[in-house]
Enzyme design. Structure first.
Site, PDB file in Angstrom:
ATOM      1  N   ASN A  13       0.886  -1.174   0.000  1.00 43.65           N
ATOM      2  CA  ASN A  13       0.000   0.000   0.000  1.00 43.65           C
ATOM      3  C   ASN A  13       0.918   1.216   0.000  1.00 43.65           C
ATOM      4  O   ASN A  13       1.521   1.541   1.021  1.00 43.65           O
ATOM      5  CB  ASN A  13      -0.885  -0.001   1.251  1.00 43.65           C
ATOM      6  N   GLU A 100      -6.664   4.850   7.617  1.00 38.10           N
ATOM      7  CA  GLU A 100      -6.417   6.277   7.318  1.00 38.10           C
ATOM      8  C   GLU A 100      -7.624   6.887   6.619  1.00 38.10           C
ATOM      9  O   GLU A 100      -7.938   8.057   6.805  1.00 38.10           O
ATOM     10  CB  GLU A 100      -5.141   6.414   6.467  1.00 38.10           C
ATOM     11  N   GLY A 176       2.221   2.230  10.503  1.00 42.69           N
ATOM     12  CA  GLY A 176       3.149   3.345  10.330  1.00 42.69           C
ATOM     13  C   GLY A 176       3.845   3.770  11.614  1.00 42.69           C
ATOM     14  O   GLY A 176       4.470   4.819  11.670  1.00 42.69           O
ATOM     15  N   SER A 216       3.230  -2.327  10.193  1.00 43.16           N
ATOM     16  CA  SER A 216       4.683  -2.341  10.380  1.00 43.16           C
ATOM     17  C   SER A 216       5.313  -3.706  10.071  1.00 43.16           C
ATOM     18  O   SER A 216       6.302  -4.091  10.694  1.00 43.16           O
ATOM     19  CB  SER A 216       5.060  -1.872  11.789  1.00 43.16           C
TER      20      SER A 216
HETATM   21  C1  PEP Z   1      -0.736   0.110   5.766  1.00 42.05           C
HETATM   22  O1  PEP Z   1      -0.679   1.252   5.331  1.00 42.05           O
HETATM   23  O2  PEP Z   1      -1.676  -0.631   5.454  1.00 42.05           O
HETATM   24  C2  PEP Z   1       0.347  -0.361   6.635  1.00 42.05           C
HETATM   25  C3  PEP Z   1       0.251  -1.550   7.164  1.00 42.05           C
HETATM   26  O3  PEP Z   1       1.381   0.504   6.835  1.00 42.05           O
HETATM   27  P1  PEP Z   1       2.783   0.158   7.531  1.00 42.05           P
HETATM   28  O4  PEP Z   1       3.264  -1.144   6.965  1.00 42.05           O
HETATM   29  O5  PEP Z   1       3.673   1.311   7.162  1.00 42.05           O
HETATM   30  O6  PEP Z   1       2.531   0.054   8.999  1.00 42.05           O
END
Ligand code: PEP
Length: 254
Positions: A13, A100, A176, A216
């Protein structure tokens, strides 16, 4: 049951990152890094990058996804994009209900459900995001929250259509932030979501549904997370923006 019956899907993503020309360059590198993948590889990119992504992914094992869509077919919705527009571009997947979008763009379980129906009707595969906030986890209501989000998202969706749906368990506190759910936490909640699907449909449908973990996930922790019975892949934000890291995560999905 053997988890190998389910499709493992590693999806990136990109959020609001990369220009169209950066997209072409990135996919040119990524296709080499993931050419031996044992799983489905998807990159979900900003709307303006889709055309370049589809062109660059042609003839490779990479599928392209959008990060959102509108639930109406067409009309006076300035700035919005419909499922038919995405299909016409050659897009396969669409992320629906990312936290988000829920947080900054007032998306609700009900609009998520409408978007799921719009996507399915057009032939897109929805990746539906569900997950609890930190306060909800601390309150001990993670199971209720994820189960409710799953139920509303799947309202009036047939068992047949579920074959084209992916659920992504994304604890909001792990997105994130660099804080990953432990492999056991991810497995437990993916299992709760699977049980919710079994209650809504039946055990066979639930066992066949791909449920990803997102939050993450990175080149270091992917292997352990992906080894868990209920974790059938990952939805990856930050680490999907680097070909090397994304390639390592894809390779971990054996
Ligand atoms: C996401 O945006 O779906 C996500 C899991 O972000 P990250 O891997 O940066 O935590």
């Amino acid at each position: 049951m053997n988890k190998a019956v389910r499709k493992t899907i590693i999806a990136g993503n990109w959020k609001m990152n990369k220009t169209p020309s950066e997209t072409t360059e990135f996919l040119g590198e990524l296709k080499n890094a993931v050419q031996d993948a044992d799983c489905e590889v998807v990159v979900c990119v900003p709307f303006v990058d889709l055309q370049n992504a589809v062109a660059a992914a042609k003839g490779t094992n990479i599928k392209v996804g959008a990060e959102n869509l509108h639930f109406e077919k067409s009309g006076a919705f300035t700035g919005e994009i419909s499922a038919d527009m995405l299909i016409d571009l050659g897009v396969d997947y669409v992320i629906i209900g990312h936290s988000e979008r829920r947080q900054y763009f007032a998306e609700t379980d009900v609009t998520v459900n409408k978007k799921v129906h719009a996507a399915l009707a057009a032939g897109l595969k929805p990746i539906i995001c569900v997950g609890e906030h930190l306060e909800q986890r601390e309150q001990g209501i993670t199971a209720e929250v994820c189960s409710l989000q799953t139920k509303v998202a799947l309202k009036d969706v047939s068992a047949e259509d579920l074959k084209n749906i992916v659920i992504a368990y994304e604890p909001v506190w792990a997105i994130g932030t660099g804080k990953t759910a432990t492999a056991d936490q991810a497995d437990e909640v993916c299992g709760i979501i699977r049980q919710t699907i079994a209650d809504l449909y039946n055990q066979g449908v639930a066992e066949a549904t791909t449920i990803q973990y997102g939050g993450s996930m990175n080149a270091k922790n992917a292997k352990e997370l992906l080894s868990k019975y209920h974790v059938d892949g990952g939805l990856i934000g930050g680490a999907s923006l680097k070909t090397e890291d994304f390639g390592i995560i894809v390779a971990a999905a054996k």
